[in-house]
Design an enzyme around this catalytic site. Structure first.
Site, PDB file in Angstrom:
ATOM      1  N   ARG A  72      -1.253  -1.977  10.558  1.00 13.27           N
ATOM      2  CA  ARG A  72      -2.664  -1.591  10.472  1.00 13.27           C
ATOM      3  C   ARG A  72      -2.982  -0.781  11.737  1.00 13.27           C
ATOM      4  O   ARG A  72      -2.528  -1.110  12.825  1.00 13.27           O
ATOM      5  CB  ARG A  72      -3.568  -2.825  10.447  1.00 13.27           C
ATOM      6  CG  ARG A  72      -3.388  -3.670   9.186  1.00 13.27           C
ATOM      7  CD  ARG A  72      -4.647  -4.513   8.945  1.00 13.27           C
ATOM      8  NE  ARG A  72      -5.791  -3.663   8.669  1.00 13.27           N
ATOM      9  CZ  ARG A  72      -6.929  -3.665   9.343  1.00 13.27           C
ATOM     10  NH1 ARG A  72      -7.112  -4.501  10.338  1.00 13.27           N
ATOM     11  NH2 ARG A  72      -7.910  -2.819   9.057  1.00 13.27           N
ATOM     12  N   ASP A 103      -4.835   4.059   0.400  1.00 17.03           N
ATOM     13  CA  ASP A 103      -6.004   4.866   0.691  1.00 17.03           C
ATOM     14  C   ASP A 103      -6.008   5.441   2.118  1.00 17.03           C
ATOM     15  O   ASP A 103      -6.159   6.649   2.310  1.00 17.03           O
ATOM     16  CB  ASP A 103      -7.228   3.962   0.505  1.00 17.03           C
ATOM     17  CG  ASP A 103      -8.468   4.786   0.281  1.00 17.03           C
ATOM     18  OD1 ASP A 103      -8.414   5.702  -0.560  1.00 17.03           O
ATOM     19  OD2 ASP A 103      -9.479   4.515   0.959  1.00 17.03           O
ATOM     20  N   THR A 125       1.464   1.595  -3.065  1.00 17.49           N
ATOM     21  CA  THR A 125       0.684   0.361  -3.052  1.00 17.49           C
ATOM     22  C   THR A 125       0.910  -0.357  -4.368  1.00 17.49           C
ATOM     23  O   THR A 125       0.966   0.269  -5.416  1.00 17.49           O
ATOM     24  CB  THR A 125      -0.832   0.628  -2.867  1.00 17.49           C
ATOM     25  OG1 THR A 125      -1.546  -0.547  -3.262  1.00 17.49           O
ATOM     26  CG2 THR A 125      -1.313   1.786  -3.715  1.00 17.49           C
ATOM     27  N   ASP A 127      -1.115  -2.108  -5.921  1.00 16.34           N
ATOM     28  CA  ASP A 127      -2.358  -2.326  -6.675  1.00 16.34           C
ATOM     29  C   ASP A 127      -2.648  -1.280  -7.740  1.00 16.34           C
ATOM     30  O   ASP A 127      -3.487  -1.491  -8.608  1.00 16.34           O
ATOM     31  CB  ASP A 127      -3.545  -2.376  -5.704  1.00 16.34           C
ATOM     32  CG  ASP A 127      -3.577  -3.672  -4.911  1.00 16.34           C
ATOM     33  OD1 ASP A 127      -2.984  -4.662  -5.385  1.00 16.34           O
ATOM     34  OD2 ASP A 127      -4.179  -3.697  -3.834  1.00 16.34           O
ATOM     35  N   ASP A 129      -4.270   1.420  -7.463  1.00 14.26           N
ATOM     36  CA  ASP A 129      -5.693   1.784  -7.410  1.00 14.26           C
ATOM     37  C   ASP A 129      -5.948   3.153  -6.773  1.00 14.26           C
ATOM     38  O   ASP A 129      -6.972   3.359  -6.118  1.00 14.26           O
ATOM     39  CB  ASP A 129      -6.470   0.705  -6.650  1.00 14.26           C
ATOM     40  CG  ASP A 129      -5.939   0.496  -5.239  1.00 14.26           C
ATOM     41  OD1 ASP A 129      -4.887   1.066  -4.911  1.00 14.26           O
ATOM     42  OD2 ASP A 129      -6.575  -0.233  -4.468  1.00 14.26           O
ATOM     43  N   ARG A 154       5.240 -20.893 -17.665  1.00 13.92           N
ATOM     44  CA  ARG A 154       5.046 -21.220 -19.086  1.00 13.92           C
ATOM     45  C   ARG A 154       5.976 -22.348 -19.539  1.00 13.92           C
ATOM     46  O   ARG A 154       5.612 -23.149 -20.388  1.00 13.92           O
ATOM     47  CB  ARG A 154       5.250 -19.984 -19.956  1.00 13.92           C
ATOM     48  CG  ARG A 154       4.868 -20.253 -21.420  1.00 13.92           C
ATOM     49  CD  ARG A 154       4.708 -18.974 -22.207  1.00 13.92           C
ATOM     50  NE  ARG A 154       5.773 -18.056 -21.857  1.00 13.92           N
ATOM     51  CZ  ARG A 154       5.634 -16.757 -21.699  1.00 13.92           C
ATOM     52  NH1 ARG A 154       4.465 -16.219 -21.872  1.00 13.92           N
ATOM     53  NH2 ARG A 154       6.655 -16.008 -21.387  1.00 13.92           N
TER      54      ARG A 154
END
Lengths: 320, 320, 320, 320
Positions: A72, A103, A125, A127, A129, A154
């Site tokens: 980061r 992003d 990523t 995600d 997105d 399951r």
């Protein structure tokens, strides 16, 4: 152009290494030198650079994570920090940069381009997105890992006639939940982008047991609510045995799938060609199975559209 | 003896189906009929019986869970309920029973034997917490699933230089944690049977990063404490980035490993031979790779001894 | 329309069961009855029909193969045999049929439609060799299995500095070889649709070792030539240690991938809606991630186009 | 003792890297320096040595193959070559050596010990054909890979009602075939150490189909005969559809199983302690789950005894 840099930024995703490999091998094919920038934009500013040969990346295609590390680094939003980064690149003779990440990576790539270092962004990523791409690097692998875990869950759900609420990744984006939900035969899929009706879900689950189903499954995107809370909501309307399960960080790791390796390779290869053509400030994506580009600026206004038809298909396979 | 019954009891475990298959195929080989009793002792009392042919169990060897289902049924501790169970068996001409499960299963098997229905118990639980056997059905598969998940988690831990505290199953028994911890290269393994020193663990992790390690890993048995709480304890002594992860129920499921299938098959086969010899009230276990037996009564006094040498080996691979 | 039939034909492929499940669940959602036709067109003519409930197909989504079985049945090319098939369907009140399989399946579906039984075909084959669809059911799973095997083979290739020639499925179609080759980081990919230069491949492999690569990998589609023969050709131009490996039938099996399950579900769901709309004689495919249709007749003239850009990308990552 | 060397020799096996890691970490714990000797005994004589830190081996536990590489080197049987090796070690201040590998490794370790360099051998081979150990490093992983492949093959076998003859590794030793055969539910297991009756096997397979089994499976150790030849033998006595499949080299690779990692770690750790105690000329093995030792000399007279009870158990689950 003689030397290009490559870095990974944001959360790691399976296939990032495959993309790094493709960038390095393609660049070397075209006579370029390749520099790995470690720890994302933090390492860029700090000058944490390592040379990459074709042999260095030979075995990376099958490895999860990012061997260049990520970090980061919100400081890179500041103009003076960006300038320090550009200076480091110039000092090391790096003419252009490829950034793999989410992003934030695009903002960094655009900033570098504006400072004269052509930079291209790749969607990395789990995600999924990112706007203007049907596919982000790591998405398929994350879905695979979640689905494999649910296949195991399951077994135990069925042995005990239980309902499981399984929390999968996706804070604002239900793509993993939708794809994994359909692939796992979920009774219900709950995502942040759509409202849901707990009572109706409970009815579906009860009906399932009444009809002879031996288990129940709800796939819940993490952005909706806590899985334990959802379970408690659900139990207000049904008296079945239910458990909540949070799959967690393993969804980020593991050897990438075929899809992730192939697309990472295609996009990495394509990105080098964009740089060779003197382009920068572009975001690479996949469209109908082929790499495409958009201006990074457009991305900031764009909006990722999930494949919500999956919800309809899943609904159309229930009894009511 | 003409007809035997088989049931699974307690928590499901990978390999239970392989054991059922071995029981059925061995019994049929010897000319016996085989009856599957569904839902454990609850189904026994309710008379939920299905005939099993060799073909019915053909594909079961590779499936997780238990296709005969399992259920909690504390009522079977009552003598009158046990008698009802024995009556059901007699009514259906079932002369002997094989029970696969954990601790509770043995009590049931002993009760039936005392009521004249020879019964034999097989250790079926992922926890490995049964005395007089080096191995319980499902233990190796649970370890495999946990280790595979941690291999994935390590990818993301390394990419971000993070510490992960991974909670694995084991309420009172640290066997999964110890085996998975060693197999995953954990910096520390924390189990309920042993004290631990959070500060020392934090020091080890800090030293690791200082020496160039790119991640940290603590494997924590669920019986010790909540993983999030453990993380917070740890962060009192170190300022690294840390995350807690609970692997959860997937550890119970999945296709069984070679070890689980082979041992389940050996023990299932052996158990039928015990019944053919007119024996009952016995617990089957594995000892030095071979099936053995103990009186179920002895089990109640016995105590499972974990392989704590694993902790010493793991300690002897740290730097201090 | 009250009752529809479903059958699988030709070689089995992972995801066929997921498609059957989607067809059954969607049809039941719309109030239809569903009949499973066993053993493909052979079973259709023989009347080997079983009713399918939603619960019957609950666990099938994760299973490889086809639980309805498949069978070769060239006799269905004869008009009188087709008529017998149509009669069987009418006798059992089956108004429409969905066929999952390869090339032959479409001929059968068209024949039934012409005889008044609306029928729709789904592309079920690992080879990906059907026109007008970017994707066939089973293709991604077969690629996954081949890639996983090659990842293992690379371990041993690297340990011994060896070249492996790995034969993957694909008699006339190089799609598996191309996708797996790129995903495995192959030095060379050899497919039936393109010529190849053994000498050049040998040079690439020798150069690799000279530059410090610790292994070599050629992915060879089975339709090109025998892997052992290819190895011998190669060894005329290089003195490295080389082995041939035929991956074989396991590529056909295994639990389907996310992609295969999702696409099989989408297409199965879509096919039922076509029948509900009174349509027949259509082939369902995937185009840009969405189900589409073409007249089956067009398929016979069409030609599958592989993604040959993969070969170029792979070439552009070598050194020469 | 200040510095120890470690090398891998013979065919690679999953878990060798875990053993190297355990040796390095344990030695460093005790204040020793560790040197990796590359390419087995060839590298030892050539002086191809690299220093190993604890961090260098951090991620190796999960990787197949051997990162120190292996090589055939029959020249090490010659006394003058052995002396050159010992000189290299002395020149580099290496006081003792740990060798991981098969039969040949032990000869090398003994030769070095006799020349004054204490050396200890660890059983590293997928074949499990070393005397005085119940377990060799890599055996469980190879069985896992073969079983996983056969699980996939069974999907397609069942879909088409076929018999598969699957060739697994094992030239003179049937251990893989026996363990995988039992774990895969094979109708017959054929190994080099035992005679077999093709006609009887064909009868069993025919009986299976007659009774409603949907597939047949023969697991064949490679040392017995060619799988295609075996298939042709079999088809003399049965008219079923049959295919031969050779699993091949992938059985050597892949991430090691829990069992392989744990045992490799235990033995690697133990071997360092033997050297610390001033011992040499010893072979480490596993006995009842614990590391033990034997004189290497005894090994040469010893004979590995397979667990042939597996054949009896498998026979006792057939119908006749």
């Amino acid at each position: 152009m003689k030397r290009i840099g490559i870095l990974t930024s944001g959360g790691d995703a399976p296939g990032m290494n495959a993309a790094i490999r493709a960038v390095a091998k393609t660049a070397i094919h075209h006579g370029l030198e390749v520099v790995g920038i470690r720890y994302g934009f933090a390492g860029l500013v700090a000058g944490d650079f390592i040379p990459l040969t074709a042999e260095d990346v030979d075995h990376k295609i099958s490895q999860g994570g990012t061997f260049l590390y990520s970090a980061r680094y919100p400081e890179f939003a500041q103009e003076d920090v960006q300038k320090k980064g550009a200076e480091q690149l110039r000092k090391h003779g790096i003419d252009a940069v490829i950034v793999i990440g989410g992003d934030g990576s695009y903002h960094g790539a655009l900033a570098l381009t504006r400072l004269g270092i052509n930079s291209v962004g790749l969607p990395g990523t789990i995600d999924n997105d990112i706007p203007y791409t049907e596919y982000t690097i790591g998405f398929d692998s994350a879905c695979r890992t979640a689905m494999d875990a649910i296949d195991k869950i399951r077994d135990t759900a069925s042995s005990h006639h239980r309902v499981f609420i399984v929390n999968v990744m996706g804070r604002e984006c239900g793509d993993i939940a939708m794809r994994v939900g359909v692939a796992s035969g979920a009774d219900a899929i709950v995502i942040p982008e759509r409202s849901y009706d707990v009572k109706k879900i409970a009815e579906t689950l009860k009906q399932g047991f009444a009809d002879g189903k031996d288990h129940g499954l709800v796939v819940l995107a993490e952005g909706v609510m806590d899985a334990e809370d959802f379970k408690n909501e659900l139990l207000k309307y049904g008296d079945f045995d239910a458990r909540a399960n949070v799959l967690g960080h393993m969804q980020r790791g593991g050897s990438p799938t075929v899809e992730d390796r192939v697309n990472a390779t295609k996009m990495g290869n394509y990105a080098v060609n964009l740089l060779l053509d003197g382009k920068g400030g572009l975001a690479v994506g996949m469209e109908n199975g082929k790499p495409n580009t958009h201006d990074i600026l457009d991305l900031f206004d764009g909006k990722h559209e999930g494949d919500y038809s999956l919800l309809d298909v899943n609904e159309e396979m229930t009894k009511n």
